[in-house]
Design an enzyme around this catalytic site. Structure first.
Site, PDB file in Angstrom:
ATOM      1  N   SER B  67       0.873  -1.186   0.000  1.00 33.69           N
ATOM      2  CA  SER B  67       0.000   0.000   0.000  1.00 33.69           C
ATOM      3  C   SER B  67       0.900   1.223   0.000  1.00 33.69           C
ATOM      4  O   SER B  67       1.051   1.908   1.012  1.00 33.69           O
ATOM      5  CB  SER B  67      -0.871   0.008   1.264  1.00 33.69           C
ATOM      6  OG  SER B  67      -1.545  -1.217   1.449  1.00 33.69           O
ATOM      7  N   GLU B  68       1.521   1.483  -1.147  1.00 28.80           N
ATOM      8  CA  GLU B  68       2.558   2.513  -1.161  1.00 28.80           C
ATOM      9  C   GLU B  68       2.049   3.882  -0.738  1.00 28.80           C
ATOM     10  O   GLU B  68       2.738   4.605   0.002  1.00 28.80           O
ATOM     11  CB  GLU B  68       3.217   2.589  -2.538  1.00 28.80           C
ATOM     12  CG  GLU B  68       4.230   1.468  -2.798  1.00 28.80           C
ATOM     13  CD  GLU B  68       3.602   0.138  -3.165  1.00 28.80           C
ATOM     14  OE1 GLU B  68       2.377   0.107  -3.436  1.00 28.80           O
ATOM     15  OE2 GLU B  68       4.327  -0.873  -3.201  1.00 28.80           O
ATOM     16  N   PHE B  91      11.409  -0.971  -4.528  1.00 29.06           N
ATOM     17  CA  PHE B  91      11.942  -0.374  -5.763  1.00 29.06           C
ATOM     18  C   PHE B  91      11.382   1.048  -5.882  1.00 29.06           C
ATOM     19  O   PHE B  91      10.216   1.279  -5.578  1.00 29.06           O
ATOM     20  CB  PHE B  91      11.476  -1.157  -6.995  1.00 29.06           C
ATOM     21  CG  PHE B  91      12.175  -2.469  -7.216  1.00 29.06           C
ATOM     22  CD1 PHE B  91      12.110  -3.481  -6.278  1.00 29.06           C
ATOM     23  CD2 PHE B  91      12.884  -2.692  -8.388  1.00 29.06           C
ATOM     24  CE1 PHE B  91      12.743  -4.705  -6.494  1.00 29.06           C
ATOM     25  CE2 PHE B  91      13.518  -3.911  -8.615  1.00 29.06           C
ATOM     26  CZ  PHE B  91      13.453  -4.912  -7.671  1.00 29.06           C
ATOM     27  N   ASP B  93      10.453   2.499  -8.377  1.00 26.27           N
ATOM     28  CA  ASP B  93       9.312   2.487  -9.306  1.00 26.27           C
ATOM     29  C   ASP B  93       7.978   2.508  -8.556  1.00 26.27           C
ATOM     30  O   ASP B  93       6.987   3.024  -9.050  1.00 26.27           O
ATOM     31  CB  ASP B  93       9.373   1.228 -10.167  1.00 26.27           C
ATOM     32  CG  ASP B  93      10.742   1.050 -10.792  1.00 26.27           C
ATOM     33  OD1 ASP B  93      10.884   1.385 -11.965  1.00 26.27           O
ATOM     34  OD2 ASP B  93      11.672   0.633 -10.086  1.00 26.27           O
ATOM     35  N   HIS B 134      10.517  -1.769 -13.510  1.00 24.76           N
ATOM     36  CA  HIS B 134      11.435  -1.934 -12.377  1.00 24.76           C
ATOM     37  C   HIS B 134      12.760  -1.213 -12.588  1.00 24.76           C
ATOM     38  O   HIS B 134      13.697  -1.432 -11.846  1.00 24.76           O
ATOM     39  CB  HIS B 134      11.694  -3.420 -12.117  1.00 24.76           C
ATOM     40  CG  HIS B 134      10.537  -4.141 -11.489  1.00 24.76           C
ATOM     41  ND1 HIS B 134       9.403  -4.457 -12.180  1.00 24.76           N
ATOM     42  CD2 HIS B 134      10.335  -4.581 -10.223  1.00 24.76           C
ATOM     43  CE1 HIS B 134       8.554  -5.083 -11.368  1.00 24.76           C
ATOM     44  NE2 HIS B 134       9.089  -5.167 -10.172  1.00 24.76           N
TER      45      HIS B 134
HETATM   46  C1  LIG Z   1       3.202  -1.285  -6.456  1.00 24.83           C
HETATM   47  C2  LIG Z   1       4.107  -2.422  -6.194  1.00 24.83           C
HETATM   48  N1  LIG Z   1       4.554  -2.623  -4.937  1.00 24.83           N
HETATM   49  C3  LIG Z   1       5.394  -3.641  -4.664  1.00 24.83           C
HETATM   50  C4  LIG Z   1       5.800  -4.491  -5.648  1.00 24.83           C
HETATM   51  C5  LIG Z   1       6.777  -5.630  -5.350  1.00 24.83           C
HETATM   52  N2  LIG Z   1       6.076  -6.921  -5.397  1.00 24.83           N
HETATM   53  C6  LIG Z   1       6.011  -7.642  -6.531  1.00 24.83           C
HETATM   54  S1  LIG Z   1       5.038  -8.988  -6.364  1.00 24.83           S
HETATM   55  C7  LIG Z   1       4.703  -8.615  -4.758  1.00 24.83           C
HETATM   56  C8  LIG Z   1       3.805  -9.503  -3.978  1.00 24.83           C
HETATM   57  C9  LIG Z   1       2.466  -9.575  -4.558  1.00 24.83           C
HETATM   58  O1  LIG Z   1       1.671 -10.458  -3.842  1.00 24.83           O
HETATM   59  P1  LIG Z   1       0.269 -10.896  -4.391  1.00 24.83           P
HETATM   60  O2  LIG Z   1      -0.505  -9.724  -4.825  1.00 24.83           O
HETATM   61  O3  LIG Z   1      -0.333 -11.772  -3.363  1.00 24.83           O
HETATM   62  O4  LIG Z   1       0.616 -11.732  -5.705  1.00 24.83           O
HETATM   63  P2  LIG Z   1       1.403 -13.127  -5.820  1.00 24.83           P
HETATM   64  O5  LIG Z   1       2.848 -12.797  -5.931  1.00 24.83           O
HETATM   65  O6  LIG Z   1       1.104 -13.926  -4.637  1.00 24.83           O
HETATM   66  O7  LIG Z   1       0.885 -13.718  -7.070  1.00 24.83           O
HETATM   67  C10 LIG Z   1       5.367  -7.457  -4.365  1.00 24.83           C
HETATM   68  C11 LIG Z   1       5.332  -6.870  -3.037  1.00 24.83           C
HETATM   69  C12 LIG Z   1       5.330  -4.235  -6.953  1.00 24.83           C
HETATM   70  N3  LIG Z   1       5.712  -5.001  -7.991  1.00 24.83           N
HETATM   71  N4  LIG Z   1       4.479  -3.219  -7.189  1.00 24.83           N
END
Ligand SMILES: Cc1ncc(C[n+]2csc(CCOP(=O)(O)OP(=O)(O)O)c2C)c(N)n1
Ligand SMILES: [Mg+2]
Lengths: 327, 330
Positions: B67-68, B91, B93, B134
């Site tokens: 929750s950025e 990141f 981004d 990224h």
């Molecule tokens: C806005 C944003 N915040 C953080 C990330 C880093 N990140 C990539 S995947 C992920 C976890 C996502 O979890 P979920 O929504 O449960 O998907 P799953 O990986 O389990 O398929 C995070 C924190 C990102 N890519 N984008």
């Protein structure tokens, strides 16, 4: 309820295809073939195939960083998906996107995403487009259990409700966001209730049961086409591998993984059902496994032999140039 | 690096340098806390806070939902209230989902309400594998925004010294750590080593020309300097360390000393930090210049996941060699 044999076999075949794709691609990633790595969806096949089998090929999807299963179920040939993972010129995004940015906009795949939570909003916009243009289609937005903590997801859900958009929101809820267990970061610990709070039909379903996923998606699609607006579906599933290839965190037990694999595997469950109903013989099943393996082998071969993109194209297509290119 | 070096004598990594600085300041200031995704067990995606939760507890190292906007808002409000949070955005981004909280809110509070905002926003930045979502180089956007300071350390020593300074600063700091440097080892300072913002570091002195840069491009500049040395050109390398405040004294002195200057980074060149430096340095030092300042940067295009395309979009050591030769030709 007995399963239609033809539908059942095709559904099973797709799940097997995805599983084999992911396990093969995982190994290739460890061998350095997949630049930037990938997110393995093994264990989550029933969500992808259950949803996609209820859609029309012209329906739109927008998805997440973990989207090989959605993409293959949507109908993209596995050799094209594999080539994109290899960042080859023959991949769906010409090697520009790799694992996280699979797309085929022409055919209703509005893209995987590097940004958590972005997919639901894009699908919502597609649903608005469908409505504005009077088309008879729906859009599906995928999000993870982690992604449902992004504000943007709920802004999009709210908008879909007030405009009565033909949108289906699917939470591909594998219960972990990287190493974080869903309960630790989800206030109220009931994602479907959150959806319900926005005033749309909202369900938690068994995401390991491909027929249940199919049924709920079909019903949601019918409501959307009837002008009744969006539906929110929280599909409970599980990922067998790490968040990304190579991740071996200590955040969950081996027993937990083994339990999901041995008791709730979507492929084992569905194949057992088809066999017990006589819709599939053991010999059919084995032939299916072999043919899928062959298809993936050919996909790897295609990806290996495909050319790399031409580096002189890095500036191509940033914009159309119609507003005037910079000299 | 020699494999026979005993691990006990190894210098800390760039990421460990961050841990070290943060630990020291957390011991002294109970109001410092860290909030971000996957910090407690994983220690952050680049091990930048590994072990800190185990040492200071989960009240001071908080795992966050993805929750950025709320993460930065949490940092901002608690900073206005008197805490000194480090918001770890993973990141850079992902800061784009919190841009209002950063640019409209955090950056402007002091000017409008005369209140300090002691907030550190840490993120990993720079170009590496990962593709379009990224690898954004957003540093010029932050440096462009009045009210924000921007740190871009290129080595362990600067990571530690700069984060310690940031954690004593009453103003919001964007703290950018380069992906490709996370595991690079180097000496670090002690608990009293603070690096002031706006103080560049001369990585290497030279006689003929200068490269002014920051972040990973410093590594490329060092490689370029070696190649150039073999060709009889002795190039000086200046690492800016922070982009705002910018060490204009050092920049001006460097331009005046050589009159032949290359400014380089891996951000798209259009509207970038290199443009800012080239423009202001030319305005002030025009008569000292032997020819135009040469800029080296990235293409104005999203980064591709394909490694060859990504590499082709950003400056290589060879591009820097060519740029230095160009300024030498004046
Ligand atoms: C806005 C944003 N915040 C953080 C990330 C880093 N990140 C990539 S995947 C992920 C976890 C996502 O979890 P979920 O929504 O449960 O998907 P799953 O990986 O389990 O398929 C995070 C924190 C990102 N890519 N984008
Ligand atoms: Mg998840």
């Amino acid at each position: 309820m007995t399963t239609d044999s033809k539908w059942g076999k095709e559904t099973l075949r797709q799940m097997l295809l995805i599983r084999n794709f992911e396990e093969t691609a995982d190994k290739l990633t460890l061998r350095g073939k997949v630049p930037g790595g990938m997110h393995n969806s093994s264990g989550q096949e029933a969500v992808a195939v259950g949803v996609m089998s209820a859609l029309d090929p012209k329906d739109v999807i927008a998805t997440t960083h973990r989207s090989h299963h959605h993409t293959i179920a949507k109908g993209m040939p596995v050799n094209i998906v594999m080539a994109e993972l290899f960042t080859k010129a023959t991949g769906c995004s010409g090697g520009r996107g790799a694992s996280m940015h699979l797309a085929d906009v022409e055919n209703g795949h509005f893209g995987g995403n590097g940004i958590v939570g972005a997919g639901v909003g894009i699908a919502m916009g597609a649903a608005l487009g469908i409505k504005q243009m009077g088309h008879k289609k729906v859009a599906v937005g995928f999000v993870g259990d982690g992604g449902v903590n992004t504000g943007r997801t709920w802004e999009a859900v709210n908008m879909a409700v007030i405009y009565k958009l033909p949108l289906i929101i699917i939470v591909d809820n594998n219960q972990y966001a990287v190493e974080t267990f869903v309960e630790r970061v989800t206030g109220g610990n009931d994602i479907a209730k959150r959806g319900a709070g926005f005033g749309l039909p909202s369900f938690t379903i068994d995401g390991q049961d491909v027929e249940e996923v199919h049924k709920h998606t079909s019903e949601a699609r019918n409501r959307a086409l009837a002008g009744e607006g969006p539906t929110f579906i929280n599909a409970l599933t599980y990922r067998y591998y790490g968040h990304n290839v190579g991740e071996k965190g200590q955040y969950r037990t081996q027993e937990e993984i083994a339990d999901w694999r041995s008791h709730r595997d979507p492929i084992d469950r569905f194949s057992a059902k088809l066999i017990s109903e006589g819709a599939l013989t053991q010999a059919d099943y084995e032939a299916m496994i072999n043919s899928v393996a062959k298809e993936i082998e050919e996909a790897v071969d295609f990806a290996e032999k495909s050319p790399l993109p031409d580096v002189s194209t890095i500036l191509d297509g940033v914009d159309s140039g119609l507003l005037g290119a910079r000299k | 690096m020699s494999t026979t070096t005993p691990t006990t004598q190894q210098n800390p990594t760039y990421s460990e340098a961050f841990q070290s600085g943060v630990r020291e300041e957390m011991k002294l200031n109970p109001n410092i806390f860290i909030l971000g995704t996957d910090l407690v067990e994983r220690g952050g995606h680049f091990a930048q806070v590994k072990g800190i939760a185990q040492e200071f507890g989960v009240d001071r190292v908080k795992d966050s939902p993805i929750s950025e906007a709320a993460m930065v808002a949490a940092g901002l409000g608690s900073a206005m209230y008197g805490c000194h949070p480090i918001i770890d955005l993973n990141f850079i981004d992902f800061s784009l989902g919190a841009m209002d909280e950063i640019i409209n809110q955090a950056a402007k509070i002091r000017f409008m309400f005369n209140r300090p905002v002691p907030l550190v926003i840490r993120a990993t930045s720079g170009v590496a594998l990962g593709g379009a979502h990224h690898c954004n180089s957003l540093e010029s956007l932050f440096a462009h925004t009045a009210g924000l300071s921007v740190a871009v350390p290129s080595r362990a020593y600067d990571v530690k010294g700069l984060i310690k300074t940031a954690l004593r600063s009453p103003d919001p700091v964007i703290f950018l750590m380069h992906k490709k440097l996370s595991g690079v080892r180097g000496e670090i300072g002690d608990e009293n080593t603070f690096i002031p913002f706006g103080s560049a570091h001369r990585v290497k002195s030279g006689k003929d020309a200068a490269i002014i840069s920051y972040g990973y491009t410093i590594v490329s500049a060092q490689k370029a300097a070696q190649t150039l040395a073999e060709q009889g050109i002795d190039v000086e390398i200046i690492d800016l360390r922070t982009l705002y405040p910018l060490d204009t004294d050092t920049i001006n002195a460097t331009v005046q000393k050589f009159g032949r200057v290359v400014v380089a980074d891996e951000a798209p060149m259009f509207g970038s930090i290199t443009a800012e430096i080239a423009a202001t340095a030319s305005e002030v030092n025009f008569r000292h210049l032997k020819g135009p300042i040469v800029r080296v940067g990235a293409a104005r295009a999203p980064l591709s996941a394909n490694p060859q395309m990504s590499e082709a979009a950003i400056p290589s050591a060879n591009d820097l060699v060519e740029a230095v030769k160009k300024v030498m030709s004046y």
